[in-house]
Design an enzyme around this catalytic site. Structure first.
Site, PDB file in Angstrom:
ATOM      1  CD  GLU A 185      -7.544 -84.037  -9.306  1.00  0.00           C
ATOM      2  OE1 GLU A 185      -8.634 -84.599  -9.515  1.00  0.00           O
ATOM      3  OE2 GLU A 185      -6.628 -83.996 -10.154  1.00  0.00           O
TER       4      GLU A 185
ATOM      5  CB  SER B 205      18.537-142.167  16.180  1.00  0.00           C
ATOM      6  OG  SER B 205      18.533-143.536  15.859  1.00  0.00           O
TER       7      SER B 205
END
Length: 705
Positions: free
Chosen positions: A82, A351
């Site tokens: 690179e 309940s």
């Protein structure tokens, strides 16, 4: 004239340099610390070993390493590929631009690009990939200035931790694992060249995708190393192309699907509450150890898989909380990580909510022995009944809880100093959220009043809150903030959060006497519902259902229950809110599938835990615990809802819960619904009730089922 022409030429030549100088002076280069790279955060169970989920930011599959961890020759492969002049160029390269231009003209795609490593890093980390002259100019200026303010080693380290290598691998450490299944420190020169060769076109230069071009680029890299003087020509000539692993075998980091995705969502929300920012989550490679117990979690998942007909539209929520710490040990809210989380959203509780009215009464010195009539009772314009005209005559409130009778609890609540508001206040004290997103203030009407139907489960409450509220009672009245996160540590070892103490300090919300008496009243219910825990393990439980309007069918069914070590809430309903049927086609009750889920989760989740007992009840109003009541046998009405509920009880066994579903439980008489409270108004609706939910209309009582 010539002077003017010369001046004009000078201006044309110097203008770009002047612009560059102005831009250079105005550009601020961030420090290396300010450009932290995205990293995956991993969420583990309480053991710190079992992975639950991953938090994957965009381009986040990376594990930053120091430059010293990368072998010198591997670094050189990247430079050869690179930027061969990296250590000498000023952040940009004129020869690189020329080389790229020649490659474009000749069609030589392996010749390399015009951008230096510094420019590539600036593009990836700072200015972005926009294809414009403005972006390119910013990149050039920033690169030139960065090359003066950062050291070359800092730039190379940042680049190696940022660049994409293909195979979902960002950074060279992730790439080493993705291509060769080894840490970067073990890479050879040839292997490093494979990675370096892939940088130019990661998707195309994977040897499993395009071996010919990948090897051509690999040769370019090694030849470049010889030209640079960092690789011996003889060694180069004898270096074979290395094998890479099959990309199909490389784990793909994704944001987790399935039930674990909802745990991830709760973890993220908790991190935000604790001040751990999204930036920290995305950039610091967090290791997040949760409170989830793998044994309890698997038990919950197996229970849902066994007893819930997902394909038929049934849905469920299971939440288990450790009473002594508030740690969430199991959490299931559904299978869609982006869908509705049933464990974290409010539904009517039936309940099960009676335990909070009972706690409020005990807090006002009304003991479990206080007797109440089970005859019909008036509340506002509504007359409330018990399902099937069930009756205990006049009986202790503890017996009314076991039988889940509605009318004694309305009378009990009417005895409280502030009526229904005291039940709401007690629920909040014990851990029920005071506000819910999308619902606002909980347990009240828009005008702030609370109806008597609260004790019958009229108002929406989250399964998480029901588990927490019961956990507070199971820990003798000590509230512990529920939490999913135990420890958070960065990739560098910095601890951001630590709750690893054996016992987290709690806050007393009710007296030990109140808590122990509620638990004592709940102790017979699991066996009464044919869901006693294996081996005779002590538990405190409550069932509940909510009726679907005036249909006589139920839409919500619950079972909550705790041992000293674990509090678990189970809810079941339908994805469309429609009627919920049991496996035999009848009306679903809490002691049926929800009870089976609860028992399976508790038995298997606690299989390795010792048997513990609750604290003995302390005196309230001169009485300690529930009074002795002669055992009664309740025969269900001969109706569709109950004829299939008459099997013999299951004998306790010390073994974990079986995989096969237990026998159909023998239930207490179901209760009469209670419309007239909540959205249904006086004409009836979906308001809560007892084990059958709902309620009676204001004018005409609904006949017994």
């Amino acid at each position: 004239m010539w002077a003017w022409i010369g001046a004009a030429v000078a201006l044309i030549v110097l203008f770009p340099f002047a612009i560059f100088g102005i831009a250079y002076a105005a550009t601020d280069v961030p420090s290396p610390e300010e450009l932290a790279n995205n990293q995956i955060a991993v969420i583990y169970d309480r053991t710190g070993e079992g992975e639950i989920a991953r938090i994957v930011p965009e381009a986040g599959n990376r594990k930053p390493i120091s430059l010293d961890e990368v072998p010198v020759q591997v670094r050189n492969t990247v430079l050869a590929a690179e930027d061969r002049e990296f250590y000498t160029n000023p952040g940009f390269s004129l020869t690189g631009y020329a080389r790229a231009a020649i490659g474009a003209v000749t069609g030589n795609r392996s010749a390399g690009g015009g951008s230096t490593i510094t420019q590539q890093y600036v593009k990836n980390a700072v200015v972005g990939n926009e294809r414009t002259l403005t972006r390119k100019a910013k990149e050039l200026v920033m690169s030139a200035k960065m090359a003066r303010q950062w050291s070359k080693d800092q730039i190379l380290e940042a680049y190696l931790n940022t660049i994409y290598f293909g195979r979902n691998a960002y950074g060279i450490a992730a790439a080493a694992e993705a291509y060769f299944g080894k840490p970067v420190a073990e890479l050879t020169t040839a292997e490093g060249a494979v990675l370096a060769a892939a940088i130019q076109r990661p998707s195309d230069l994977d040897p499993w995708v395009n071996r010919a071009e990948a090897e051509q680029r690999w040769n370019y890299v090694l030849d470049g190393m010889v030209e640079m003087g960092v690789l011996d020509a003889g060694e180069r000539a004898t270096t074979p192309y290395p094998d890479t692993i099959d990309p199909a075998e490389v784990p793909v980091p994704t944001n987790t699907d399935g039930p674990e995705g909802l745990i991830r969502n709760r973890v993220l929300a908790e991190l935000t509450e604790e001040g751990i920012t999204e930036t920290q989550v995305n950039t610091q490679g967090l290791r997040i150890t949760t409170t989830i117990d793998p044994t309890v979690q698997q038990a919950a998942l197996d229970a849902v898989d066994t007893y819930v007909d997902i394909d038929g539209g049934q849905r469920a929520a299971v939440v288990s909380v450790e009473p002594a710490t508030g740690a969430v040990r199991a959490y299931y809210g559904g299978d869609d990580p982006n869908g509705w989380d049933y464990a974290n959203n409010g539904v009517q509780t039936g309940s099960t909510f009676k335990i909070f009215a009972l706690a409020a009464a005990l807090d006002q010195d009304i003991p479990l022995s206080r007797t109440y009539s089970s005859a019909p009772v008036t509340s506002g314009d509504a007359t409330i009944y018990n399902v099937g005209n069930a009756s205990c005559g006049t009986c202790p409130i503890s017996e009314a809880l076991k039988q889940s009778l509605n009318t004694p609890f309305i009378r009990l609540q009417q005895d409280l100093e502030h009526g229904a508001e005291d039940t709401a206040a007690m629920a909040h004290r014990l851990g029920v959220a005071e506000e819910l997103p999308g619902l606002g203030r909980t347990l009240m009407e828009e005008d702030g009043t609370t109806f008597d139907g609260i004790t019958l489960g009229q108002y929406p409450t989250r399964p998480l809150d029901m588990a927490v509220g019961l956990a507070t009672l199971a820990d003798d009245g000590m509230y512990h903030r529920p939490h999913f996160v135990n420890r958070v540590e960065t990739a560098d070892g910095e601890v951001l959060l630590d709750r690893s103490a054996d016992r987290i300090e709690g806050e007393r919300r009710v007296s030990e006497a109140v808590a122990t008496n509620v638990i004592d009243a709940m102790e017979p219910i699991a066996a009464y519902s044919n869901q006693a825990l294996s081996g005779g393990r002590q538990s405190a439980a409550k069932t509940g259902t909510t009726q679907l309007g005036d249909t006589g069918l139920n839409k919500d069914a619950w079972m909550i229950g705790a041992t000293p070590q674990l509090s678990t809430a189970v809810w079941m309903g339908m994805v469309d809110g429609d009627a919920l049927y049991n496996p035999w086609g009848g009306v679903m009750y809490g002691a049926q599938s929800p009870g089976s889920i609860w028992k399976y989760t508790m038995d298997n989740g606690l299989v390795n835990e010792e048997f513990k007992t609750f604290t003995a009840p302390k005196a309230v109003g001169g009485q300690a615990g529930r009074p002795v009541v002669p055992t009664q046998t309740y025969v269900p009405e001969t109706t569709e809802a109950t004829t299939e509920e008459t099997t013999s009880s299951e004998a306790p066994t010390p073994e974990p819960a079986p995989v096969e579903p237990p026998p159909v439980p023998e239930l207490p008489l179901p209760e009469l619904p209670l419309p007239g409270f909540g959205d249904g108004g006086a004409e009836g609706g979906d308001a809560g009730g007892g084990d059958a939910g709902g309620g009676a209309g204001a004018a005409d009582p609904i006949p017994a089922e």
